[in-house]
Design an enzyme around this catalytic site. Structure first.
Site, short mmCIF file in Angstrom:
data_model
loop_
_atom_site.label_atom_id
_atom_site.label_comp_id
_atom_site.label_asym_id
_atom_site.label_seq_id
_atom_site.Cartn_x
_atom_site.Cartn_y
_atom_site.Cartn_z
N GLY A 120 -3.20 1.58 -7.23
CA GLY A 120 -3.90 2.50 -6.33
C GLY A 120 -4.12 3.87 -6.96
N CYS A 121 -3.10 4.37 -7.64
CA CYS A 121 -3.19 5.69 -8.25
C CYS A 121 -4.19 5.69 -9.41
CB CYS A 121 -1.81 6.16 -8.71
SG CYS A 121 -0.65 6.31 -7.33
N THR A 122 -4.23 4.59 -10.16
CA THR A 122 -5.20 4.47 -11.25
C THR A 122 -6.61 4.46 -10.69
OG1 THR A 122 -3.62 3.32 -12.66
CG2 THR A 122 -5.96 3.04 -13.18
#
Length: 153
Positions: free
Chosen positions: A41-43
């Protein structure tokens, strides 16, 4: 939290720099808080902000990402995904607490304390202009850009 004045803060930044809020010269500063470098998700969120970065800059914005990861992790993450903006390390959670993004979350059936994915737009005076909490990644960067375009038009 809209219209709240954020006190000046300083955090270590990628590229062996120090970030100070009061040094920001852009019309708006977008700060996105994310849980962890190099996770799916952060990527995805970081790549969305990367891909739209030229549009944000054209509309008077600077962007920084903040998590509790250390600078070594941030530098690797930034290089791996060619992120054009700086990532700030808030390992002691001081700025996370200032913005109220530390929350209890369920992870694999366990309660863990972590960063609630959140995005804030600050104006040049350091006032919160807009806040998104509990962000869902798909389409979020586009939503932030659409908001910026609506206020800078």
């Amino acid at each position: 939290m809209s219209d709240d004045l954020i006190p000046d803060f300083e955090l270590p930044s990628t590229g062996n720099k120090q970030f100070r809020l009061s040094d920001v010269k852009s019309k708006y500063l977008i700060i996105f808080f994310y849980p962890k470098d190099d996770t799916p998700g952060c990527t995805s969120e970081s790549q969305q902000f990367r891909d739209l970065y030229p549009e944000f800059v054209k509309n008077g914005c600077e962007i920084v990402g903040i998590s509790r990861d250390n600078l070594k992790s941030h530098d690797k993450f930034r290089e791996k995904y060619d992120l054009p903006y700086d990532l700030l390390s808030d390992s002691d959670e001081a700025v996370c607490k200032q913005f109220g993004v530390m929350k209890m979350k369920n992870m694999y059936g366990k309660q863990v304390r972590g960063i609630e994915r959140s995005t804030f737009i600050l104006d040049r005076d350091g006032k919160v202009y807009r806040a998104w909490r509990g962000v869902k990644v798909p389409g979020h960067a586009e939503e932030v850009l659409a908001f910026i375009k609506s206020v800078t038009a």
